[in-house]
Design a protein around this motif. Structure first.
Motif, PDB file in Angstrom:
ATOM      1  N   ASP A 135      11.043   4.274   2.902  1.00 56.92           N
ATOM      2  CA  ASP A 135      11.361   5.203   1.823  1.00 56.92           C
ATOM      3  C   ASP A 135      10.293   6.286   1.709  1.00 56.92           C
ATOM      4  O   ASP A 135       9.110   6.055   1.988  1.00 56.92           O
ATOM      5  N   LEU A 136      10.715   7.456   1.282  1.00 56.90           N
ATOM      6  CA  LEU A 136       9.807   8.583   1.071  1.00 56.90           C
ATOM      7  C   LEU A 136      10.223   9.285  -0.208  1.00 56.90           C
ATOM      8  O   LEU A 136      11.408   9.561  -0.410  1.00 56.90           O
ATOM      9  N   VAL A 137       9.262   9.538  -1.089  1.00 59.61           N
ATOM     10  CA  VAL A 137       9.571  10.138  -2.382  1.00 59.61           C
ATOM     11  C   VAL A 137       8.583  11.254  -2.698  1.00 59.61           C
ATOM     12  O   VAL A 137       7.519  11.366  -2.088  1.00 59.61           O
ATOM     13  N   THR A 138       8.960  12.073  -3.671  1.00 63.91           N
ATOM     14  CA  THR A 138       8.057  13.077  -4.227  1.00 63.91           C
ATOM     15  C   THR A 138       7.732  12.681  -5.661  1.00 63.91           C
ATOM     16  O   THR A 138       8.642  12.480  -6.472  1.00 63.91           O
TER      17      THR A 138
ATOM     18  N   ASN B 269       0.819  -1.207   0.000  1.00 68.17           N
ATOM     19  CA  ASN B 269       0.000   0.000   0.000  1.00 68.17           C
ATOM     20  C   ASN B 269       0.855   1.260   0.000  1.00 68.17           C
ATOM     21  O   ASN B 269       1.760   1.407   0.836  1.00 68.17           O
ATOM     22  N   LEU B 270       0.559   2.148  -0.926  1.00 60.94           N
ATOM     23  CA  LEU B 270       1.170   3.474  -0.935  1.00 60.94           C
ATOM     24  C   LEU B 270       0.336   4.401  -0.057  1.00 60.94           C
ATOM     25  O   LEU B 270      -0.884   4.283   0.008  1.00 60.94           O
ATOM     26  N   VAL B 271       0.996   5.323   0.588  1.00 62.44           N
ATOM     27  CA  VAL B 271       0.321   6.301   1.429  1.00 62.44           C
ATOM     28  C   VAL B 271       0.705   7.696   0.960  1.00 62.44           C
ATOM     29  O   VAL B 271       1.898   8.026   0.871  1.00 62.44           O
ATOM     30  N   ILE B 272      -0.286   8.514   0.626  1.00 63.76           N
ATOM     31  CA  ILE B 272      -0.032   9.899   0.241  1.00 63.76           C
ATOM     32  C   ILE B 272       0.050  10.733   1.508  1.00 63.76           C
ATOM     33  O   ILE B 272      -0.942  10.914   2.220  1.00 63.76           O
ATOM     34  N   LYS B 273       1.238  11.218   1.808  1.00 65.22           N
ATOM     35  CA  LYS B 273       1.445  12.023   3.015  1.00 65.22           C
ATOM     36  C   LYS B 273       0.906  13.443   2.839  1.00 65.22           C
ATOM     37  O   LYS B 273       0.285  13.992   3.752  1.00 65.22           O
TER      38      LYS B 273
ATOM     39  N   LEU C  93       1.909  22.466 -11.308  1.00 63.50           N
ATOM     40  CA  LEU C  93       2.652  21.249 -10.966  1.00 63.50           C
ATOM     41  C   LEU C  93       2.134  20.713  -9.636  1.00 63.50           C
ATOM     42  O   LEU C  93       1.966  21.461  -8.671  1.00 63.50           O
ATOM     43  N   LEU C  94       1.871  19.406  -9.592  1.00 60.75           N
ATOM     44  CA  LEU C  94       1.470  18.739  -8.357  1.00 60.75           C
ATOM     45  C   LEU C  94       2.657  17.961  -7.805  1.00 60.75           C
ATOM     46  O   LEU C  94       3.331  17.224  -8.534  1.00 60.75           O
ATOM     47  N   LYS C  95       2.898  18.128  -6.507  1.00 62.79           N
ATOM     48  CA  LYS C  95       3.981  17.412  -5.826  1.00 62.79           C
ATOM     49  C   LYS C  95       3.358  16.507  -4.768  1.00 62.79           C
ATOM     50  O   LYS C  95       2.831  16.985  -3.771  1.00 62.79           O
ATOM     51  N   LEU C  96       3.399  15.199  -5.018  1.00 57.53           N
ATOM     52  CA  LEU C  96       2.812  14.215  -4.105  1.00 57.53           C
ATOM     53  C   LEU C  96       3.925  13.600  -3.262  1.00 57.53           C
ATOM     54  O   LEU C  96       4.842  12.972  -3.800  1.00 57.53           O
ATOM     55  N   LYS C  97       3.855  13.813  -1.954  1.00 60.39           N
ATOM     56  CA  LYS C  97       4.811  13.171  -1.054  1.00 60.39           C
ATOM     57  C   LYS C  97       4.235  11.820  -0.667  1.00 60.39           C
ATOM     58  O   LYS C  97       3.170  11.735  -0.049  1.00 60.39           O
ATOM     59  N   VAL C  98       4.942  10.738  -1.042  1.00 55.32           N
ATOM     60  CA  VAL C  98       4.393   9.380  -0.929  1.00 55.32           C
ATOM     61  C   VAL C  98       5.349   8.470  -0.159  1.00 55.32           C
ATOM     62  O   VAL C  98       6.564   8.496  -0.364  1.00 55.32           O
ATOM     63  N   GLY C  99       4.769   7.663   0.738  1.00 54.33           N
ATOM     64  CA  GLY C  99       5.521   6.650   1.462  1.00 54.33           C
ATOM     65  C   GLY C  99       4.800   5.316   1.382  1.00 54.33           C
ATOM     66  O   GLY C  99       3.825   5.160   0.642  1.00 54.33           O
ATOM     67  N   LEU C 100       5.266   4.342   2.166  1.00 55.82           N
ATOM     68  CA  LEU C 100       4.650   3.020   2.208  1.00 55.82           C
ATOM     69  C   LEU C 100       3.959   2.806   3.547  1.00 55.82           C
ATOM     70  O   LEU C 100       4.420   3.292   4.581  1.00 55.82           O
ATOM     71  N   ASN C 101       2.861   2.063   3.507  1.00 47.05           N
ATOM     72  CA  ASN C 101       2.143   1.734   4.727  1.00 47.05           C
ATOM     73  C   ASN C 101       2.970   0.775   5.576  1.00 47.05           C
ATOM     74  O   ASN C 101       3.892   0.115   5.087  1.00 47.05           O
TER      75      ASN C 101
ATOM     76  N   VAL D 134       9.793  11.082 -10.512  1.00 41.37           N
ATOM     77  CA  VAL D 134       9.906  10.883  -9.061  1.00 41.37           C
ATOM     78  C   VAL D 134      11.267  11.367  -8.569  1.00 41.37           C
ATOM     79  O   VAL D 134      12.276  11.233  -9.267  1.00 41.37           O
ATOM     80  N   GLN D 135      11.268  11.923  -7.370  1.00 44.86           N
ATOM     81  CA  GLN D 135      12.517  12.293  -6.700  1.00 44.86           C
ATOM     82  C   GLN D 135      12.506  11.711  -5.297  1.00 44.86           C
ATOM     83  O   GLN D 135      11.514  11.856  -4.570  1.00 44.86           O
ATOM     84  N   LYS D 136      13.571  11.056  -4.908  1.00 41.65           N
ATOM     85  CA  LYS D 136      13.604  10.455  -3.574  1.00 41.65           C
ATOM     86  C   LYS D 136      13.887  11.516  -2.521  1.00 41.65           C
ATOM     87  O   LYS D 136      14.644  12.472  -2.746  1.00 41.65           O
ATOM     88  N   ILE D 137      13.258  11.337  -1.363  1.00 44.43           N
ATOM     89  CA  ILE D 137      13.493  12.199  -0.212  1.00 44.43           C
ATOM     90  C   ILE D 137      14.293  11.435   0.837  1.00 44.43           C
ATOM     91  O   ILE D 137      15.260  11.941   1.390  1.00 44.43           O
ATOM     92  N   ARG D 138      13.865  10.200   1.109  1.00 44.41           N
ATOM     93  CA  ARG D 138      14.556   9.352   2.082  1.00 44.41           C
ATOM     94  C   ARG D 138      14.711   7.959   1.511  1.00 44.41           C
ATOM     95  O   ARG D 138      13.740   7.355   1.037  1.00 44.41           O
ATOM     96  N   ASP D 139      15.937   7.451   1.543  1.00 37.01           N
ATOM     97  CA  ASP D 139      16.236   6.122   0.996  1.00 37.01           C
ATOM     98  C   ASP D 139      17.398   5.544   1.797  1.00 37.01           C
ATOM     99  O   ASP D 139      18.555   5.663   1.402  1.00 37.01           O
ATOM    100  N   GLU D 140      17.073   4.897   2.914  1.00 36.26           N
ATOM    101  CA  GLU D 140      18.092   4.449   3.859  1.00 36.26           C
ATOM    102  C   GLU D 140      19.057   3.441   3.254  1.00 36.26           C
ATOM    103  O   GLU D 140      20.255   3.474   3.518  1.00 36.26           O
TER     104      GLU D 140
END
Length: 261
Positions: free
Chosen positions: A188-191, A64-68, A88-96, A167-173
Protein backbone atom coordinates in the motif's frame (compact mmCIF):
# COMPACT_ATOMS: atom_id res chain seq x y z
CA UNK A 1 4.66 -94.50 73.73
CA UNK A 2 3.05 -91.34 72.77
CA UNK A 3 5.38 -88.63 71.50
CA UNK A 4 5.10 -85.12 72.80
CA UNK A 5 4.01 -82.71 70.17
CA UNK A 6 5.38 -79.25 70.49
CA UNK A 7 3.40 -76.51 68.87
CA UNK A 8 5.73 -73.88 67.46
CA UNK A 9 4.59 -70.41 66.37
CA UNK A 10 6.75 -68.79 63.73
CA UNK A 11 6.88 -65.04 63.65
CA UNK A 12 7.81 -63.60 60.22
CA UNK A 13 8.19 -59.80 60.04
CA UNK A 14 9.29 -59.71 56.42
CA UNK A 15 5.74 -59.07 55.17
CA UNK A 16 5.46 -55.95 57.36
CA UNK A 17 8.71 -54.63 55.96
CA UNK A 18 7.41 -55.22 52.45
CA UNK A 19 4.20 -53.29 53.13
CA UNK A 20 6.18 -50.34 54.49
CA UNK A 21 8.35 -50.30 51.42
CA UNK A 22 5.25 -50.43 49.24
CA UNK A 23 3.71 -47.47 51.06
CA UNK A 24 6.90 -45.45 50.65
CA UNK A 25 7.04 -46.37 46.97
CA UNK A 26 3.43 -45.33 46.40
CA UNK A 27 4.07 -42.04 48.22
CA UNK A 28 7.09 -41.38 46.02
CA UNK A 29 5.04 -42.11 42.91
CA UNK A 30 2.33 -39.68 44.05
CA UNK A 31 4.89 -36.98 44.82
CA UNK A 32 6.52 -37.51 41.43
CA UNK A 33 3.12 -37.29 39.73
CA UNK A 34 2.28 -34.03 41.52
CA UNK A 35 5.71 -32.60 40.68
CA UNK A 36 5.33 -33.65 37.05
CA UNK A 37 1.90 -32.02 36.90
CA UNK A 38 3.31 -28.77 38.28
CA UNK A 39 6.21 -28.85 35.83
CA UNK A 40 3.90 -29.51 32.88
CA UNK A 41 1.60 -26.67 33.90
CA UNK A 42 4.52 -24.29 34.44
CA UNK A 43 6.12 -25.22 31.11
CA UNK A 44 2.76 -24.61 29.38
CA UNK A 45 2.46 -21.14 30.90
CA UNK A 46 6.07 -20.32 30.00
CA UNK A 47 5.51 -21.52 26.46
CA UNK A 48 2.47 -19.28 26.05
CA UNK A 49 4.37 -16.31 27.45
CA UNK A 50 7.31 -17.02 25.16
CA UNK A 51 5.05 -17.23 22.12
CA UNK A 52 3.30 -13.99 23.07
CA UNK A 53 6.63 -12.25 23.64
CA UNK A 54 7.92 -13.58 20.33
CA UNK A 55 4.88 -12.27 18.45
CA UNK A 56 5.19 -8.85 20.09
CA UNK A 57 8.92 -8.70 19.41
CA UNK A 58 8.36 -9.67 15.77
CA UNK A 59 5.68 -7.02 15.43
CA UNK A 60 7.92 -4.38 16.99
CA UNK A 61 10.71 -5.20 14.56
CA UNK A 62 8.66 -5.72 11.41
CA UNK A 63 6.05 -2.92 11.63
CA UNK A 64 7.79 -0.03 9.94
CA UNK A 65 6.52 2.93 7.96
CA UNK A 66 8.77 4.33 5.26
CA UNK A 67 8.59 7.96 4.15
CA UNK A 68 9.15 7.90 0.40
CA UNK A 69 9.04 11.65 -0.11
CA UNK A 70 7.74 14.90 1.37
CA UNK A 71 6.41 17.82 -0.66
CA UNK A 72 5.44 21.27 0.51
CA UNK A 73 2.51 23.15 -1.02
CA UNK A 74 2.10 26.92 -0.82
CA UNK A 75 -1.26 28.63 -0.42
CA UNK A 76 -2.16 30.91 -3.32
CA UNK A 77 -4.68 33.22 -4.90
CA UNK A 78 -3.38 32.63 -8.42
CA UNK A 79 -0.21 31.60 -10.23
CA UNK A 80 1.57 34.84 -9.32
CA UNK A 81 0.20 35.40 -5.80
CA UNK A 82 1.53 32.78 -3.36
CA UNK A 83 2.30 32.55 0.33
CA UNK A 84 5.89 32.96 1.46
CA UNK A 85 5.61 29.79 3.58
CA UNK A 86 4.72 26.16 3.02
CA UNK A 87 1.05 25.76 3.94
CA UNK A 88 0.59 22.01 3.50
CA UNK A 89 2.91 19.01 3.86
CA UNK A 90 2.28 15.94 1.71
CA UNK A 91 4.02 12.81 3.03
CA UNK A 92 4.12 9.86 0.64
CA UNK A 93 4.29 6.82 2.94
CA UNK A 94 4.60 3.07 2.39
CA UNK A 95 5.51 -0.01 4.42
CA UNK A 96 8.93 -1.57 4.82
CA UNK A 97 9.60 -5.03 3.36
CA UNK A 98 8.00 -7.74 5.48
CA UNK A 99 6.12 -5.25 7.62
CA UNK A 100 2.98 -6.20 9.49
CA UNK A 101 -0.18 -4.18 8.74
CA UNK A 102 -0.18 -0.69 10.26
CA UNK A 103 -3.35 1.05 11.48
CA UNK A 104 -2.96 4.76 10.70
CA UNK A 105 -5.88 5.42 13.04
CA UNK A 106 -3.39 4.82 15.89
CA UNK A 107 -0.49 6.70 14.29
CA UNK A 108 0.86 9.81 16.03
CA UNK A 109 2.78 12.38 13.98
CA UNK A 110 4.96 14.91 15.79
CA UNK A 111 6.03 17.81 13.60
CA UNK A 112 8.15 20.77 14.68
CA UNK A 113 9.46 23.85 12.89
CA UNK A 114 12.16 24.40 15.51
CA UNK A 115 9.92 26.65 17.60
CA UNK A 116 6.50 25.03 17.81
CA UNK A 117 5.49 21.35 17.86
CA UNK A 118 2.18 19.73 16.91
CA UNK A 119 1.28 16.17 17.95
CA UNK A 120 -1.23 15.01 15.37
CA UNK A 121 -3.58 12.02 15.26
CA UNK A 122 -5.74 10.65 12.47
CA UNK A 123 -8.91 12.67 11.93
CA UNK A 124 -11.20 9.75 12.79
CA UNK A 125 -9.43 8.91 16.06
CA UNK A 126 -11.63 9.75 19.07
CA UNK A 127 -9.46 8.06 21.72
CA UNK A 128 -6.77 10.72 22.19
CA UNK A 129 -8.53 14.09 22.23
CA UNK A 130 -11.89 12.53 23.24
CA UNK A 131 -13.25 13.81 19.93
CA UNK A 132 -12.52 12.93 16.33
CA UNK A 133 -12.16 15.75 13.83
CA UNK A 134 -15.41 17.65 13.53
CA UNK A 135 -17.29 17.02 10.27
CA UNK A 136 -15.00 14.12 9.36
CA UNK A 137 -16.88 11.54 7.32
CA UNK A 138 -15.87 7.94 6.69
CA UNK A 139 -18.02 8.01 3.55
CA UNK A 140 -16.55 11.27 2.22
CA UNK A 141 -13.61 11.52 -0.14
CA UNK A 142 -10.11 12.25 1.09
CA UNK A 143 -10.29 15.66 -0.60
CA UNK A 144 -13.41 16.58 1.36
CA UNK A 145 -11.84 15.58 4.66
CA UNK A 146 -8.68 17.52 3.76
CA UNK A 147 -10.82 20.61 3.28
CA UNK A 148 -12.26 20.13 6.78
CA UNK A 149 -8.74 19.70 8.16
CA UNK A 150 -7.68 23.06 6.72
CA UNK A 151 -10.76 25.14 7.48
CA UNK A 152 -12.79 23.76 10.40
CA UNK A 153 -12.55 24.19 14.15
CA UNK A 154 -14.35 22.81 17.20
CA UNK A 155 -14.69 23.57 20.88
CA UNK A 156 -12.54 20.58 21.85
CA UNK A 157 -9.68 20.39 21.09
CA UNK A 158 -9.70 23.48 18.82
CA UNK A 159 -8.59 24.20 15.25
CA UNK A 160 -8.37 20.93 13.31
CA UNK A 161 -5.07 21.99 11.72
CA UNK A 162 -3.29 21.85 15.08
CA UNK A 163 -4.44 18.39 16.17
CA UNK A 164 -5.24 16.15 13.19
CA UNK A 165 -3.95 14.79 9.90
CA UNK A 166 -5.80 13.13 7.01
CA UNK A 167 -4.83 10.46 4.49
CA UNK A 168 -5.47 9.68 0.84
CA UNK A 169 -4.63 6.31 -0.68
CA UNK A 170 -2.47 6.11 -3.78
CA UNK A 171 -2.17 2.33 -4.17
CA UNK A 172 -4.37 -0.27 -2.48
CA UNK A 173 -4.30 -3.60 -4.31
CA UNK A 174 -6.72 -5.44 -2.03
CA UNK A 175 -9.08 -2.43 -1.71
CA UNK A 176 -8.98 -2.69 2.09
CA UNK A 177 -7.93 0.89 2.86
CA UNK A 178 -10.68 3.43 3.51
CA UNK A 179 -11.21 6.74 5.28
CA UNK A 180 -13.01 4.96 8.10
CA UNK A 181 -10.55 2.04 8.28
CA UNK A 182 -7.08 3.34 7.31
CA UNK A 183 -5.09 0.10 7.68
CA UNK A 184 -2.04 -0.23 5.46
CA UNK A 185 -0.97 -3.65 4.15
CA UNK A 186 2.17 -4.68 2.29
CA UNK A 187 2.35 -2.83 -1.02
CA UNK A 188 0.00 0.00 0.00
CA UNK A 189 1.03 3.59 -0.65
CA UNK A 190 -0.70 6.64 0.80
CA UNK A 191 -0.36 10.40 1.08
CA UNK A 192 -0.56 11.87 4.58
CA UNK A 193 -1.65 15.50 4.73
CA UNK A 194 -0.29 17.73 7.50
CA UNK A 195 -1.46 21.33 7.71
CA UNK A 196 1.34 23.89 7.99
CA UNK A 197 -0.76 27.03 7.57
CA UNK A 198 0.81 30.00 9.35
CA UNK A 199 -0.88 33.23 10.39
CA UNK A 200 0.58 34.91 7.30
CA UNK A 201 -1.20 32.44 4.97
CA UNK A 202 -4.75 33.16 6.11
CA UNK A 203 -5.73 35.51 3.28
CA UNK A 204 -5.12 33.07 0.41
CA UNK A 205 -7.99 31.22 -1.22
CA UNK A 206 -6.54 27.90 -2.41
CA UNK A 207 -4.24 25.27 -0.87
CA UNK A 208 -3.23 22.21 -2.85
CA UNK A 209 -6.28 22.40 -5.09
CA UNK A 210 -8.62 22.84 -2.10
CA UNK A 211 -10.72 26.01 -2.16
CA UNK A 212 -10.46 27.50 1.33
CA UNK A 213 -11.90 30.94 0.52
CA UNK A 214 -9.48 32.45 3.02
CA UNK A 215 -11.02 30.54 5.93
CA UNK A 216 -8.05 28.27 6.63
CA UNK A 217 -6.97 27.98 10.27
CA UNK A 218 -3.52 28.66 11.73
CA UNK A 219 -1.65 25.40 12.42
CA UNK A 220 0.82 27.09 14.79
CA UNK A 221 3.67 26.10 12.45
CA UNK A 222 5.77 28.47 10.36
CA UNK A 223 7.71 26.70 7.59
CA UNK A 224 9.46 29.42 5.67
CA UNK A 225 12.72 29.24 3.72
CA UNK A 226 15.77 27.90 5.59
CA UNK A 227 13.59 26.26 8.25
CA UNK A 228 14.64 23.01 9.90
CA UNK A 229 11.65 20.68 10.09
CA UNK A 230 11.53 17.42 12.02
CA UNK A 231 8.80 14.78 11.70
CA UNK A 232 8.41 11.66 13.84
CA UNK A 233 5.83 9.03 12.87
CA UNK A 234 5.07 6.73 15.80
CA UNK A 235 2.81 3.75 14.99
CA UNK A 236 0.94 1.65 17.54
CA UNK A 237 3.62 -1.04 17.28
CA UNK A 238 7.04 -0.94 15.72
CA UNK A 239 9.85 1.55 15.45
CA UNK A 240 9.25 5.24 14.95
CA UNK A 241 10.09 6.75 11.55
CA UNK A 242 12.02 10.03 11.59
CA UNK A 243 12.53 12.55 8.81
CA UNK A 244 14.43 15.81 9.11
CA UNK A 245 15.07 18.37 6.41
CA UNK A 246 15.92 22.02 5.85
CA UNK A 247 13.70 23.96 3.48
CA UNK A 248 15.32 25.69 0.46
CA UNK A 249 16.70 29.19 0.77
CA UNK A 250 13.98 30.41 -1.59
CA UNK A 251 10.73 28.96 -2.88
CA UNK A 252 10.81 31.08 -6.05
CA UNK A 253 7.65 30.82 -8.12
CA UNK A 254 6.96 27.13 -7.38
CA UNK A 255 3.68 26.14 -5.79
CA UNK A 256 4.94 22.66 -4.87
CA UNK A 257 8.44 22.21 -3.43
CA UNK A 258 10.28 18.93 -2.95
CA UNK A 259 11.52 18.84 0.67
CA UNK A 260 12.57 15.25 1.40
CA UNK A 261 14.65 13.26 0.69
Amino acid sequence: MEMNKENKIFRNSQAQIGIGTLIIFIAMVLIAAVAASVLIQTSGVLQQQAQSTGRQATQEVSSNLVIKSIEGVRAKNNATSMADNVSLLKLKVGLNVGSSPVDLNQLVISVTDGTNTNDLIYANNDKTHDNSMENFSSAATATTNLGKLLTDTQVTPGDNAKYFFTVQKIRDEDISFSQGNPVMNTGDLVTIYVSAVSDSDLSYTTIGGISTSGSQKDSNLDIGPRTTVNLVLTPEAGAATIAEFVTPSSYGTKETISLYP
